[in-house]
Design a protein around this motif. Structure first.
Motif, PDB file in Angstrom:
ATOM      1  N   PRO A   1      98.452  72.374 -40.153  1.00 13.38           N
ATOM      2  CA  PRO A   1      97.106  72.044 -40.625  1.00 13.38           C
ATOM      3  C   PRO A   1      96.028  72.449 -39.630  1.00 13.38           C
ATOM      4  O   PRO A   1      94.941  72.888 -40.013  1.00 13.38           O
ATOM      5  CB  PRO A   1      97.169  70.528 -40.809  1.00 13.38           C
ATOM      6  N   GLU A   2      96.322  72.302 -38.348  1.00 14.39           N
ATOM      7  CA  GLU A   2      95.346  72.631 -37.317  1.00 14.39           C
ATOM      8  C   GLU A   2      95.027  74.118 -37.310  1.00 14.39           C
ATOM      9  O   GLU A   2      93.848  74.512 -37.152  1.00 14.39           O
ATOM     10  CB  GLU A   2      95.859  72.203 -35.938  1.00 14.39           C
ATOM     11  N   GLU A   3      96.041  74.963 -37.495  1.00 12.29           N
ATOM     12  CA  GLU A   3      95.812  76.412 -37.524  1.00 12.29           C
ATOM     13  C   GLU A   3      94.926  76.799 -38.707  1.00 12.29           C
ATOM     14  O   GLU A   3      93.951  77.545 -38.549  1.00 12.29           O
ATOM     15  CB  GLU A   3      97.156  77.150 -37.624  1.00 12.29           C
ATOM     16  N   SER A   4      95.266  76.312 -39.870  1.00  6.41           N
ATOM     17  CA  SER A   4      94.489  76.658 -41.061  1.00  6.41           C
ATOM     18  C   SER A   4      93.081  76.081 -40.996  1.00  6.41           C
ATOM     19  O   SER A   4      92.105  76.732 -41.386  1.00  6.41           O
ATOM     20  CB  SER A   4      95.207  76.164 -42.327  1.00  6.41           C
ATOM     21  N   ALA A   5      92.949  74.852 -40.499  1.00  4.50           N
ATOM     22  CA  ALA A   5      91.632  74.230 -40.389  1.00  4.50           C
ATOM     23  C   ALA A   5      90.741  74.993 -39.422  1.00  4.50           C
ATOM     24  O   ALA A   5      89.541  75.178 -39.672  1.00  4.50           O
ATOM     25  CB  ALA A   5      91.774  72.784 -39.936  1.00  4.50           C
ATOM     26  N   ARG A   6      91.310  75.423 -38.312  1.00  5.56           N
ATOM     27  CA  ARG A   6      90.524  76.174 -37.333  1.00  5.56           C
ATOM     28  C   ARG A   6      89.968  77.446 -37.946  1.00  5.56           C
ATOM     29  O   ARG A   6      88.778  77.771 -37.794  1.00  5.56           O
ATOM     30  CB  ARG A   6      91.382  76.515 -36.106  1.00  5.56           C
TER      31      ARG A   6
ATOM     32  N   SER B   1      80.093  85.947 -48.069  1.00  5.07           N
ATOM     33  CA  SER B   1      79.877  87.357 -48.424  1.00  5.07           C
ATOM     34  C   SER B   1      80.730  87.746 -49.625  1.00  5.07           C
ATOM     35  O   SER B   1      80.410  88.694 -50.343  1.00  5.07           O
ATOM     36  CB  SER B   1      80.191  88.264 -47.231  1.00  5.07           C
ATOM     37  N   HIS B   2      81.827  87.026 -49.825  1.00  4.01           N
ATOM     38  CA  HIS B   2      82.655  87.164 -51.023  1.00  4.01           C
ATOM     39  C   HIS B   2      82.902  85.753 -51.559  1.00  4.01           C
ATOM     40  O   HIS B   2      83.085  84.811 -50.781  1.00  4.01           O
ATOM     41  CB  HIS B   2      83.976  87.856 -50.719  1.00  4.01           C
ATOM     42  N   PRO B   3      82.950  85.569 -52.881  1.00  4.34           N
ATOM     43  CA  PRO B   3      83.097  84.221 -53.426  1.00  4.34           C
ATOM     44  C   PRO B   3      84.505  83.640 -53.304  1.00  4.34           C
ATOM     45  O   PRO B   3      84.678  82.431 -53.487  1.00  4.34           O
ATOM     46  CB  PRO B   3      82.692  84.380 -54.889  1.00  4.34           C
ATOM     47  N   THR B   4      85.496  84.464 -53.011  1.00  2.55           N
ATOM     48  CA  THR B   4      86.849  83.960 -52.776  1.00  2.55           C
ATOM     49  C   THR B   4      87.391  84.600 -51.505  1.00  2.55           C
ATOM     50  O   THR B   4      87.006  85.708 -51.136  1.00  2.55           O
ATOM     51  CB  THR B   4      87.808  84.264 -53.944  1.00  2.55           C
ATOM     52  N   ALA B   5      88.290  83.861 -50.842  1.00  2.00           N
ATOM     53  CA  ALA B   5      88.877  84.363 -49.594  1.00  2.00           C
ATOM     54  C   ALA B   5      90.211  83.686 -49.365  1.00  2.00           C
ATOM     55  O   ALA B   5      90.558  82.704 -50.044  1.00  2.00           O
ATOM     56  CB  ALA B   5      87.930  84.115 -48.413  1.00  2.00           C
ATOM     57  N   ASP B   6      90.947  84.210 -48.397  1.00  2.00           N
ATOM     58  CA  ASP B   6      92.241  83.642 -47.989  1.00  2.00           C
ATOM     59  C   ASP B   6      92.241  83.590 -46.472  1.00  2.00           C
ATOM     60  O   ASP B   6      91.942  84.599 -45.817  1.00  2.00           O
ATOM     61  CB  ASP B   6      93.386  84.528 -48.506  1.00  2.00           C
ATOM     62  N   VAL B   7      92.549  82.425 -45.888  1.00  2.00           N
ATOM     63  CA  VAL B   7      92.484  82.312 -44.438  1.00  2.00           C
ATOM     64  C   VAL B   7      93.447  83.263 -43.752  1.00  2.00           C
ATOM     65  O   VAL B   7      93.224  83.669 -42.602  1.00  2.00           O
ATOM     66  CB  VAL B   7      92.766  80.867 -43.958  1.00  2.00           C
ATOM     67  N   ARG B   8      94.519  83.659 -44.433  1.00  2.00           N
ATOM     68  CA  ARG B   8      95.478  84.573 -43.811  1.00  2.00           C
ATOM     69  C   ARG B   8      94.910  85.972 -43.664  1.00  2.00           C
ATOM     70  O   ARG B   8      95.463  86.794 -42.927  1.00  2.00           O
ATOM     71  CB  ARG B   8      96.761  84.602 -44.658  1.00  2.00           C
ATOM     72  N   GLU B   9      93.810  86.252 -44.358  1.00  2.00           N
ATOM     73  CA  GLU B   9      93.189  87.578 -44.259  1.00  2.00           C
ATOM     74  C   GLU B   9      91.922  87.560 -43.419  1.00  2.00           C
ATOM     75  O   GLU B   9      91.242  88.574 -43.265  1.00  2.00           O
ATOM     76  CB  GLU B   9      92.870  88.079 -45.673  1.00  2.00           C
ATOM     77  N   LEU B  10      91.576  86.375 -42.872  1.00  2.00           N
ATOM     78  CA  LEU B  10      90.387  86.266 -42.039  1.00  2.00           C
ATOM     79  C   LEU B  10      90.736  86.661 -40.602  1.00  2.00           C
ATOM     80  O   LEU B  10      91.856  86.447 -40.150  1.00  2.00           O
ATOM     81  CB  LEU B  10      89.843  84.844 -42.060  1.00  2.00           C
ATOM     82  N   PRO B  11      89.777  87.227 -39.864  1.00  2.00           N
ATOM     83  CA  PRO B  11      90.046  87.602 -38.464  1.00  2.00           C
ATOM     84  C   PRO B  11      90.262  86.382 -37.595  1.00  2.00           C
ATOM     85  O   PRO B  11      89.788  85.295 -37.889  1.00  2.00           O
ATOM     86  CB  PRO B  11      88.784  88.364 -38.055  1.00  2.00           C
TER      87      PRO B  11
END
Length: 251
Positions: free
Chosen positions: A223-228, A241-251
């Protein structure tokens, strides 16, 4: 002491919600949380910046009554930036269509869809009628990969999370420069919901063994990794900038 950024968060008691709350509070962001139960640990650590509202988001009449009061507007008053994190969600009912109790369907739609949309509208409305310059409003719907991929036995969960994605897409088209919104999938996180999934019979959820393997092989995010990652994105210049996203694709 003024808090230029304030956050409203649902489902902060444990798991991802608790981790999101901790991330926000660690950055001196005042948090107003809504949940059926309190988070005593966070309250003890942040007595000045965490306010907790005891509210069952499945009770839409109670939520509407609370929104009709002045707690939300008073909390937002004076903020330069307001964050809304719609994190609370439920998985049940799981199973084929004929095995879905209507009461569980109603609860899922209330918690997963109606409550987030009601809160989003209320926050935006309160910001719009605030005195002076309206605060920038940033809205996060905590979505799921199930919003974008259908799974057998998860028709209600898939449908409700997809509703959040579509809501974000449509709100973004409104073109309000003071409102940024994104429906964010947090990845596969090691929470109580994952434990619930692993406890479901294969007859109700044929893909359960895939989730068993993720746990067994240590492939679940904490949970801490995803929350960060989620909070970092929420506070970044690129949020919305986009209406949908996935944290696994965020920098």
């Amino acid at each position: 002491m003024p808090y230029p950024t304030r956050a409203i968060l649902t489902g902060h008691t444990r798991g991802l919600g608790a981790a999101i709350a901790a991330q926000l509070l660690a950055q001196d962001i005042e948090v107003l949380s809504l949940s059926r139960t309190a988070n005593a640990e966070l309250a003890a650590r942040h007595p000045e910046t965490l306010s907790q509202i005891d509210l069952d988001l499945a009770d839409l009449s109670a939520l509407a009554d609370w929104l009709a009061g002045d707690t939300l507007s008073r909390f937002m008053n004076g903020a330069q930036q307001v964050l809304l994190v719609n994190n609370a969600g439920v998985l049940a009912p799981v199973g084929a269509l004929a095995a879905q109790p209507p009461a569980q369907v109603a609860r899922a739609v209330s918690v997963n869809v109606a409550a987030p949309l009601m809160l989003a509208a209320a926050v935006a409305e309160s910001a719009a009628r605030s005195g002076g310059q309206a605060p920038e409003t940033r809205i996060v719907h905590v979505s799921s990969g199930a919003a974008r991929n259908a799974y057998p036995g998860w028709s209600i969960y898939c449908a409700t999370k997809a509703a959040l994605d579509q809501h974000a897409r449509a709100v973004a088209l409104d073109g309000n420069p003071s409102v940024r919104i994104c429906s964010v999938a947090p990845g596969v996180v090691d929470t109580d919901m994952q434990a619930e999934i692993r406890g479901i019979g294969l007859d109700r959820f044929p893909l359960r063994e895939r989730f068993d393997a993720l746990k067994r092989d240590g492939q679940l995010a904490t949970p801490e990794e995803s929350a960060r990652k989620l909070v970092q994105y929420l506070l970044s210049d690129t949020f919305g900038s986009h209406p949908t996203a996935d944290v696994r694709e965020l920098p």
